[in-house]
Scaffold this motif. Structure first.
Motif, PDB file in Angstrom:
ATOM      1  N   ARG A   1      30.853  33.482  28.980  1.00  0.00           N
ATOM      2  CA  ARG A   1      30.396  32.523  30.253  1.00  0.00           C
ATOM      3  C   ARG A   1      29.407  32.105  30.515  1.00  0.00           C
ATOM      4  O   ARG A   1      27.713  32.482  29.918  1.00  0.00           O
ATOM      5  CB  ARG A   1      30.033  33.345  31.498  1.00  0.00           C
ATOM      6  CG  ARG A   1      31.875  33.557  31.392  1.00  0.00           C
ATOM      7  CD  ARG A   1      32.523  34.479  32.793  1.00  0.00           C
ATOM      8  NE  ARG A   1      33.776  34.399  32.713  1.00  0.00           N
ATOM      9  CZ  ARG A   1      33.984  36.702  32.896  1.00  0.00           C
ATOM     10  NH1 ARG A   1      33.374  37.012  33.629  1.00  0.00           N
ATOM     11  NH2 ARG A   1      35.321  36.496  33.113  1.00  0.00           N
ATOM     12  N   PRO A   2      29.134  31.149  30.833  1.00  0.00           N
ATOM     13  CA  PRO A   2      29.701  30.262  31.572  1.00  0.00           C
ATOM     14  C   PRO A   2      30.445  29.547  30.003  1.00  0.00           C
ATOM     15  O   PRO A   2      29.932  29.275  29.908  1.00  0.00           O
ATOM     16  CB  PRO A   2      28.890  29.725  32.126  1.00  0.00           C
ATOM     17  CG  PRO A   2      27.638  29.040  31.760  1.00  0.00           C
ATOM     18  CD  PRO A   2      27.530  30.470  31.284  1.00  0.00           C
TER      19      PRO A   2
ATOM     20  N   ASP B   1      37.114  32.647  41.717  1.00  0.00           N
ATOM     21  CA  ASP B   1      36.533  31.903  41.475  1.00  0.00           C
ATOM     22  C   ASP B   1      36.267  31.520  40.524  1.00  0.00           C
ATOM     23  O   ASP B   1      35.628  30.477  40.460  1.00  0.00           O
ATOM     24  CB  ASP B   1      35.283  31.444  42.560  1.00  0.00           C
ATOM     25  CG  ASP B   1      34.799  32.029  43.740  1.00  0.00           C
ATOM     26  OD1 ASP B   1      35.821  31.871  44.417  1.00  0.00           O
ATOM     27  OD2 ASP B   1      33.950  32.962  44.547  1.00  0.00           O
ATOM     28  N   ASN B   2      36.161  32.565  39.621  1.00  0.00           N
ATOM     29  CA  ASN B   2      35.760  31.326  38.076  1.00  0.00           C
ATOM     30  C   ASN B   2      37.576  31.341  37.321  1.00  0.00           C
ATOM     31  O   ASN B   2      37.558  30.625  36.012  1.00  0.00           O
ATOM     32  CB  ASN B   2      35.686  33.252  37.378  1.00  0.00           C
ATOM     33  CG  ASN B   2      34.203  33.432  37.229  1.00  0.00           C
ATOM     34  OD1 ASN B   2      33.194  32.363  38.090  1.00  0.00           O
ATOM     35  ND2 ASN B   2      34.519  34.452  37.047  1.00  0.00           N
ATOM     36  N   THR B   3      38.341  31.554  37.703  1.00  0.00           N
ATOM     37  CA  THR B   3      39.895  30.826  37.056  1.00  0.00           C
ATOM     38  C   THR B   3      39.988  29.778  37.448  1.00  0.00           C
ATOM     39  O   THR B   3      40.948  28.902  36.775  1.00  0.00           O
ATOM     40  CB  THR B   3      41.345  31.668  38.291  1.00  0.00           C
ATOM     41  OG1 THR B   3      40.814  31.331  39.337  1.00  0.00           O
ATOM     42  CG2 THR B   3      40.449  33.386  38.105  1.00  0.00           C
TER      43      THR B   3
ATOM     44  N   ASP C   1      38.729  38.932  30.758  1.00  0.00           N
ATOM     45  CA  ASP C   1      38.387  39.361  31.416  1.00  0.00           C
ATOM     46  C   ASP C   1      37.884  40.844  31.435  1.00  0.00           C
ATOM     47  O   ASP C   1      38.514  41.935  31.372  1.00  0.00           O
ATOM     48  CB  ASP C   1      37.807  39.278  32.834  1.00  0.00           C
ATOM     49  CG  ASP C   1      36.639  39.856  33.726  1.00  0.00           C
ATOM     50  OD1 ASP C   1      35.770  40.165  32.973  1.00  0.00           O
ATOM     51  OD2 ASP C   1      37.374  40.609  35.211  1.00  0.00           O
TER      52      ASP C   1
ATOM     53  N   GLU D   1      41.848  37.899  34.856  1.00  0.00           N
ATOM     54  CA  GLU D   1      40.670  37.221  36.220  1.00  0.00           C
ATOM     55  C   GLU D   1      40.645  37.970  37.421  1.00  0.00           C
ATOM     56  O   GLU D   1      41.437  37.902  37.958  1.00  0.00           O
ATOM     57  CB  GLU D   1      39.751  35.831  35.577  1.00  0.00           C
ATOM     58  CG  GLU D   1      38.762  35.658  36.090  1.00  0.00           C
ATOM     59  CD  GLU D   1      37.199  36.496  35.692  1.00  0.00           C
ATOM     60  OE1 GLU D   1      36.779  37.047  36.090  1.00  0.00           O
ATOM     61  OE2 GLU D   1      36.704  35.924  34.870  1.00  0.00           O
TER      62      GLU D   1
END
Length: 124
Positions: free
Chosen positions: A106-107, A14-16, A54, A10
């Motif tokens: 996602r989300p 912030d997404n992890t 990702d 990823e």
């Protein structure tokens, strides 16, 4: 009991956090790579049981990361799950990254994330 290693690629930090916490709490060892080069290093040192990728992560030499992973012999039987942002993105990605075993939108729905991952890890 040895934990199953999951490679999570990823590019956005912030997404992890949430995904890593949920999967770690479910008993997986989650290794994170924020670049494709780092992902290749991890795969060499710690063969994963599953790769969560990702699909927007930078391509290498015009090839998709999926193509690279699929051409590594020790990853032939490793499930590769693509993460995509929206269903509209799916039509653009599916042609290029058709080597994925499945997709997570996602989300991410964290209520079902571990269940989805365990589905792909079950022997066929």
């Amino acid at each position: 009991m040895k934990k199953t290693i999951l490679l999570f690629t990823e590019s956005l930090d912030d997404n992890t956090t949430l995904v890593r916490k949920v999967l770690s709490a479910s008993g997986y060892e989650v290794l994170w790579a924020n670049t494709f080069e780092k992902a290749l290093d991890i795969v060499s040192a710690y063969p994963p049981g599953l790769i969560l990728i990702d699909l927007i992560i930078a391509d290498i030499d015009g090839n998709s990361p999926v193509d690279y992973f699929r051409n590594i012999p020790k990853l032939n039987n490793v499930p590769l799950i693509g993460m995509i942002a929206a269903s509209g993105e799916m039509s653009k990605i599916s042609e290029k990254d058709d080597g994925c075993d499945g997709y997570i939108h996602r989300p991410v729905d964290i209520r079902h994330l571990s269940e989805t991952i365990s589905h792909f890890l079950k022997p066929t």
